[in-house]
Design an enzyme around this catalytic site. Structure first.
Site, PDB file in Angstrom:
ATOM      1  N   HIS A  45      -1.641   0.553   7.659  1.00  0.00           N
ATOM      2  CA  HIS A  45      -2.056   0.660   6.262  1.00  0.00           C
ATOM      3  C   HIS A  45      -1.907   2.115   5.814  1.00  0.00           C
ATOM      4  O   HIS A  45      -2.208   3.047   6.560  1.00  0.00           O
ATOM      5  CB  HIS A  45      -3.506   0.197   6.131  1.00  0.00           C
ATOM      6  CG  HIS A  45      -4.030   0.242   4.732  1.00  0.00           C
ATOM      7  ND1 HIS A  45      -3.451  -0.486   3.711  1.00  0.00           N
ATOM      8  CD2 HIS A  45      -5.068   0.925   4.178  1.00  0.00           C
ATOM      9  CE1 HIS A  45      -4.128  -0.250   2.595  1.00  0.00           C
ATOM     10  NE2 HIS A  45      -5.097   0.599   2.854  1.00  0.00           N
TER      11      HIS A  45
ATOM     12  N   CYS B 206       0.820  -1.206   0.000  1.00  0.00           N
ATOM     13  CA  CYS B 206       0.000   0.000   0.000  1.00  0.00           C
ATOM     14  C   CYS B 206       0.858   1.263   0.000  1.00  0.00           C
ATOM     15  O   CYS B 206       0.452   2.300  -0.535  1.00  0.00           O
ATOM     16  CB  CYS B 206      -0.951  -0.005   1.199  1.00  0.00           C
ATOM     17  SG  CYS B 206      -0.125  -0.265   2.789  1.00  0.00           S
TER      18      CYS B 206
END
Length: 994
Positions: free
Chosen positions: A353, A98
Site C-alpha cells: 500500500h 493508492c
C-alpha cells in the site's frame, strides 16, 4: 431424554392401541396436546423449543423498555462525510489505486503546478450557457489536463471529506484492480502532462513541467592519455538513487555522481587518440529544478528467483538538503527543503500500500495522506519516512506562492457542493423517517405483545419465523406465510406445531389486517387424516418384529397350486429394513408413499420383478414364490407395491428380446470363431509381411487400414459386446481422386502405423468375409538386364502427388498451429544432457517413460470411415478433410516422444513467444532468461518476440538449454527486468498514448 421429546411421545402413546378407523376428535386433540402445555413468562429465560405457547425470547426484548433512537436506522450521519474546517480532502481508493492517489496529493500541494493548470483554457464551451453552467448536464472533462484541473479544484474547495477520482483513472485507462509501480506511474504521467501542455500558448503553462521538475546533467568521459573531455547532455525529472550499502541519503547521491574507471576490455575509444584508451566517466549536475525528486531504488531484480524484491534498508535524511557540493556551477542557491515523502507499506514488490507524507506549503504543517483518510502529523519529531520510503521531494526555499482562481472550475465545485448538501439533507430525512417508523413500531409491539398469549380465549397459529421477523427492526415486515406448516391436506401438520406459536384471535386479527397473508390456522386446521396415518405407522412399527417372525415361518412352507405371489429375492432378504425405513419416512411425512417391494418407483435397487415396461420380468432366478398369507402381511407395509400372482404371464416383449439377444450372441460367436479360424495370422499378428524386408516367396502384397484390423480384433475377442465388422474401409487410405496417399518409402517409416500388410492368401479370405470397397496392392518387379537388376515397387492405385503434397503441408500447418502441446527441455553442461536435481517438476513425472496408448473414443462415437452395423454393406464416401482429421490422431501417436528420466516437460502453444517460453524455463530450471541459450536441431533460438510456431517448435520437440554462469552485480538492471519479468505494467493505458 429431553422434556419436549418426552411430551411428544406421551402425546402419541394412545396410538399404539387404537386402530386407525377408531380415531376420534379427542384423539386428534391429544395428538396435538403438545401446544396445550402452559408457559410462564416469569420463569422462562429463553424460548422453550417446540412449545407453541412460549412467547419469550423471540425478539421482543429489543422493544421493551427505553430504546435508543439510533437503533431504528443503519444510516450513518451524513455530516461524517463532510470536510472538517482547515483540513484537506481525501481521494477514494478504487481498488488498487493508492499509487495514483498519493501522487495526486503531492502534485496538488505543488502550488506553482496547480496555478499553471488553472490557467489552461477549457475546451467544454458547449457546457457553458450564458454566464453560468448548464444545470441539467453533467460536466465531463475531455482532456487529461481538464481532469486534473477539476480534481485539483475539488481538492481545494470541496465540502466533501473525500472525492472520487474515477473519471481521471478511467481517462488514463488504468486497471483499478492491479497494483502498479508508483515511480513508473510518476514518470509516465509527467511525460504525458508535459506533452499535453506543450500545445498551450501561455508560456507559464507550456513550460511548467520543465520549470518545476526538469534538471540537466552531463555524462562526462575524460581520456587519461590526452585529457580530451567528451560530454553527453541529458535532462532528468528525478534522480534514481541506489540504496544498497548506504545509510544516509547524501551517500546515495555521492555514489550516483561518483567517478567510474574505464579500463581493460571496457576501455573508451578516444576520437582524438583514434584508439582505445583508459578513461574516467562520471555524471555532472549542470542545473537543478525547483522541485527535486529523489527516487530510492527499493525494488530490485533478484536473479535467483527471476522476480523483483524489495530492499528494506534504512536511509536517513534531514529536512534540509544542500545540493551545492554536487553541482558543477556554484553560483546561486541550491538549498532545498523537504516537501513530500512517498512511502510503500509491505514486504513484497508486487503488493502492499502507498501513502504519502506531504508538507502544506502555506502552513508548514505535515500531513499523512492515506486515500480517504488524512491525518495531521503533530509534534516536532515527525519521524518522516520510517515506513520504507520510496521517494522524496525537495523544494527550493525561495518560493513565491501565487494564488489564482478559475471562475469556471469554481462554479463546477459549487455545483458539486450543492449536490453534496442535497444528499446530506436526503440522508438526514431518511434517518428521521427510520426513527419515526421505529417509534411507531415500538408502540405497536408494546401494545400487541401483551395481547399475544391466547389463554382460554379463541386462538390461532402463526409461524414462529414470521413473528421473529416482525420483531426484527432490521427487516421490513412481510405478509404472514403459514404454507410451510401445512400438510398435504392443506391443514396444520402435526410435526410442524413445534415451529408455530399459538396467539390470541385478537392479535391475529390485527396482524392480518395490517400485514395480510395466510392461510389463517384456527382450531379447525388440525388435520385428522395425518393423525390417522401416524396412528397406522406407529402401530405397524410396534407390530413389525412380530410380523417378521410370522413371515419367516410362512416362507418355510411350500406353495402349491396357483395361490402364490412372486416377490423379489433381494426384497425378501431385506424387507424388514425396507419397511422400517419407509415407516420412518412416513413418520416424518404423513404423505403415504409407494411401497418398496417388487421394484416400485421408490425401491432403491430392488427391481427384480419389473421390466422396463412395468410387467413381470422373465428372469426367474431373481424372484421367489410366496404364499398368499405371507404376501398379505407384506402388503400391510408396502400397500402400493406391484402385485404378481403366480399365474401371471411374463412380459411378452421381454421374451422376444431375450430370444433375439440369445440368437444374436450365438450368431456373433459363430462369426467370430469362423473369422478367427480363417485369419489366424491377422488375429495374432504372427508372420506379418514387412515392406522394409520384402518376403522372398511373393511379389504381391495387399494393404488394408490398420484401423480395420484393430476393430476386427476387438470383435473377435469380445463378440458378445461388439458388433461384427462388415466392410474393409480402404477408401480412408485414398484421396478424393482415388489415388493412394502414401509413398513406398513413407509406408516403411512414418506411415507404417496406418496400414496393415496382407498376404495374397489372406486377401482372398478377406474378400470372402468382408465387403471390400477398394483393392490396394503393391507389386515388386525387376527392371533391366543388369545383374543384379533394379527392383521397383508399383502401387495400385498409383500415388496422387498433388494430394500427397497437400497432406504433408496440412500436417506441417497443424504442427505449427497447436493450442496446447508438450515439449521437452534438456539442460546441457559440457555438451552432456543433465538435469538439476533441485529443480521442481512442472507437469509430469520424469521417473518413467511415456507409453504410447490408444486414444479412447467417447461412448457412441462412430468412425466416419467404417460402417460397423449388421446390415451395412456400403460405406459413405468421405472427403479429404475427413481423412486429414483421421490422420491427426495417428500422427500424434506415431510422433509421441518417449520422455526419459531427467527431462522437463512444458505445456506450450504455437502462438506463445520465445520470451514467454524462457519465463517457463526460468521457473523450471532456476535459470534467468538472459542466461539461457536455447537451440533445437542445431538451430539457435534467439528472437524473443518470435512465436514458437514460426521458430519450428512443434509438439514433442526437444529443446537444448545451455545456461551462462550468473554474474555477481546488477548491471543493466532495467534491461534485465524488461526481459525477465512477465509484467504488463502500463501497457495498453493512456499513459503510453503520447
Amino acid at each position: 431424554m429431553a422434556p419436549r421429546l418426552q411430551l411428544e411421545k406421551a402425546a402419541w402413546r394412545w396410538a399404539e392401541t387404537v386402530r386407525p378407523e377408531e380415531v376420534s376428535q379427542e384423539h386428534i386433540e391429544t395428538a396435538y396436546r403438545i401446544w396445550l402445555e402452559p408457559c410462564i413468562r416469569g420463569v422462562c429465560r429463553r424460548n422453550c423449543k417446540g412449545n407453541p405457547n412460549c412467547l419469550v425470547g423471540i425478539g421482543e426484548h429489543i422493544w421493551l423498555g427505553e430504546i435508543d433512537e439510533n437503533s431504528f436506522h443503519n444510516i450513518d450521519d451524513p455530516n461524517c462525510e463532510r470536510r472538517k474546517k482547515n483540513s484537506f480532502v481525501g481521494l477514494t481508493n478504487l481498488g488498487a489505486t493508492c499509487y495514483v492517489n498519493t501522487f495526486l496529493q503531492v502534485w496538488f500541494l505543488n502550488l506553482e503546478l496547480r496555478q499553471a493548470l488553472y490557467l489552461c483554457p477549457s475546451t467544454c464551451s458547449d457546457y457553458m450557457m450564458g454566464d453560468g453552467i448548464q444545470e441539467e448536464k453533467d460536466y465531463e472533462p475531455q482532456t487529461i489536463c481538464e481532469h486534473l484541473q477539476y480534481l485539483f479544484a475539488l481538492l481545494q474547495n470541496s465540502n466533501r471529506r473525500y472525492i472520487d477520482p474515477s473519471g481521471f483513472v478511467k481517462a488514463l485507462g488504468l486497471d483499478t484492480g492491479q497494483q502498479q509501480d508508483a515511480q513508473e506511474f510518476s514518470k509516465l504521467f509527467m511525460s504525458l502532462l508535459e506533452d499535453t501542455l506543450s500545445k498551450q500558448k501561455n508560456p507559464d503553462v507550456r513550460n511548467i513541467v520543465q520549470q518545476q521538475f526538469c534538471g540537466e546533467y552531463a555524462y562526462v568521459t575524460v581520456c587519461n592519455q590526452c585529457g580530451r573531455e567528451s560530454k553527453l547532455l541529458s535532462k532528468f525529472y528525478e534522480l534514481e538513487l541506489n540504496i544498497q550499502g548506504h545509510k544516509q541519503l547524501t551517500d546515495c547521491i555521492s555514489e550516483f555522481l561518483k567517478e567510474e574507471k574505464l579500463e581493460g576490455d571496457n576501455r573508451y575509444f578516444c576520437e582524438n587518440c583514434q584508439s582505445k584508451q583508459n578513461a574516467t566517466r562520471k555524471i555532472r549536475l549542470l542545473s537543478l529544478p525547483c522541485t527535486l525528486n529523489l527516487q530510492l531504488m527499493r525494488f530490485v531484480f533478484d536473479r535467483q528467483t527471476g522476480h523483483k524484491k524489495k530492499l528494506n534498508t534504512y536511509i536517513g535524511f534531514s529536512e534540509i538538503l544542500d545540493m551545492e557540493p554536487y553541482v558543477e556551477h556554484k553560483g546561486g542557491s541550491y538549498v532545498y527543503e523537504l516537501s513530500a515523502v512517498l512511502i510503500h507499506r509491505g514486504v513484497s514488490a508486487y503488493s502492499g500500500h502507498y501513502i504519502a507524507h506531504v508538507k502544506d506549503p502555506q502552513s508548514g504543517e505535515w500531513y499523512k495522506f492515506n486515500d480517504e483518510d488524512i491525518e495531521k502529523m503533530e509534534g516536532k519529531k515527525l519521524q518522516l519516512g520510517i515506513e520504507e520510503d520510496l521517494g522524496k521531494t525537495f523544494k527550493l526555499l525561495e518560493v513565491s506562492n501565487r494564488k489564482g482562481d478559475h471562475t469556471f472550475l469554481q462554479e463546477l465545485v459549487d455545483r458539486d457542493n450543492s449536490k453534496f448538501e442535497e444528499w446530506c439533507i436526503e440522508m438526514a430525512e431518511m434517518r428521521k423517517q427510520s426513527v419515526d417508523k421505529g417509534k411507531a413500531k415500538h408502540e405497536e409491539v408494546k401494545e400487541l405483545y401483551q395481547r399475544l398469549p391466547a389463554g382460554a380465549e379463541p386462538y390461532e397459529f402463526v409461524s414462529l419465523e414470521w413473528l421473529q421477523k416482525w420483531l426484527d427492526e432490521s427487516t421490513p415486515t412481510k405478509p404472514i406465510d403459514n404454507h410451510a406448516c401445512l400438510c398435504s391436506h392443506d391443514k396444520l401438520h402435526p410435526d410442524k406445531i413445534s415451529i408455530m406459536k399459538r396467539i390470541s384471535e385478537y392479535a391475529a386479527d390485527i396482524f392480518y389486517s395490517r400485514y395480510g397473508g395466510g392461510p389463517r390456522l384456527t382450531v379447525k386446521a388440525l388435520c385428522k387424516e395425518c393423525v390417522v396415518e401416524r396412528c397406522r405407522v406407529l402401530r405397524l412399527k410396534n407390530q413389525l418384529n412380530e410380523d417378521y417372525k410370522t413371515v419367516n415361518n410362512l416362507l418355510k412352507a411350500t406353495v402349491k397350486g396357483n395361490d402364490g405371489f412372486w416377490v423379489g429375492k433381494s426384497s425378501l432378504r431385506s424387507w424388514r429394513q425396507l419397511a422400517l425405513e419407509q415407516l420412518d419416512e412416513q413418520d416424518g411425512d404423513t404423505d403415504q408413499s409407494n411401497g418398496k417391494m417388487n421394484g416400485s418407483t421408490l425401491n432403491k435397487g430392488n427391481v427384480e420383478n419389473l421390466c422396463v415396461d412395468g410387467e413381470l420380468c422373465i428372469s426367474e432366478n431373481e424372484r421367489r414364490l410366496v404364499s398368499k398369507e405371507a404376501w398379505s402381511k407384506l402388503q400391510q407395509y408396502f400397500p402400493k407395491a406391484p402385485e404378481f400372482p403366480s399365474y401371471k404371464e411374463c412380459c411378452s416383449q421381454c421374451k422376444i428380446l431375450e430370444r433375439e439377444g440369445e440368437e444374436n450372441e450365438a450368431l456373433h460367436k459363430m462369426i467370430a470363431n469362423e473369422q478367427k479360424t480363417s485369419l489366424p495370422n491377422l488375429f495374432q499378428d504372427k508372420n506379418r509381411p514387412c515392406l522394409s524386408n520384402w518376403p522372398e516367396d511373393t511379389d504381391v502384397l495387399y494393404i488394408v487400414s490398420q484401423f480395420f484390423v484393430e476393430e476386427w480384433r476387438k470383435f473377435v475377442r469380445k463378440p458378445t459386446r461388439c458388433s461384427p465388422v462388415s466392410s474393409v474401409g480402404n477408401n480412408a487410405l485414398l484421396c478424393p481422386h482415388g489415388g493412394l496417399m502414401f509413398t513406398f518409402a513413407s509406408m516403411t517409416k512414418e506411415d507404417s502405423k496406418l496400414i496393415a500388410l496382407i498376404w495374397p492368401s489372406e486377401w482372398q479370405m478377406i474378400q470372402k468375409l468382408f465387403v471390400v470397397d477398394h483393392v490396394i496392392k503393391i507389386t515388386r518387379t525387376e527392371v533391366g538386364d543388369a545383374n543384379p537388376s533394379e527392383t521397383q515397387y508399383i502401387s495400385e492405385p498409383k500415388l496422387c502427388p498433388e494430394c500427397r503434397e497437400g497432406l504433408l503441408c496440412q500436417q506441417q500447418r497443424d504442427l505449427r498451429e497447436y493450442t496446447q502441446a508438450t515439449i521437452y527441455v534438456h539442460k546441457v553442461v559440457d555438451n552432456k544432457k543433465v538435469m538439476k536435481d533441485s529443480a521442481p517438476e512442472l507437469n509430469v513425472s520424469s521417473s518413467e517413460t511415456e507409453e504410447d496408448k490408444e486414444e479412447a473414443k467417447p461412448d457412441g462415437e462412430k468412425d466416419p470411415d467404417f460402417n460397423q452395423s449388421n446390415g451395412g454393406t456400403k460405406r459413405q464416401k468421405i472427403s479429404h478433410q475427413n481423412y486429414i482429421a483421421y490422420q491427426k490422431q495417428v500422427i500424434r501417436r506415431s510422433m509421441r516422444h518417449r520422455k526419459v528420466r531427467g527431462e522437463k516437460a512444458l505445456l506450450v502453444s504455437a502462438n506463445q513467444t520465445l520470451k514467454e517460453l524462457k519465463i517457463q524455463i526460468m521457473h523450471a530450471f532456476s535459470v534467468a532468461p538472459f542466461d539461457q541459450n536455447l537451440s533445437i536441431d542445431g538451430k539457435i533460438l534467439s528472437d524473443d518476440c518470435a512465436t514458437l510456431g514460426t521458430l519450428g517448435v512443434i509438439p514433442e520437440s526437444v529443446i537444448l538449454l545451455k545456461a551462462d554462469e550468473p554474474i555477481a552485480d546488477y548491471a543493466a538492471m532495467d534491461d534485465v527486468m524488461q526481459v525477465c519479468m512477465p509484467e504488463e505494467g502500463f501497457k495498453g493505458t493512456g499513459l503510453l498514448g503520447h
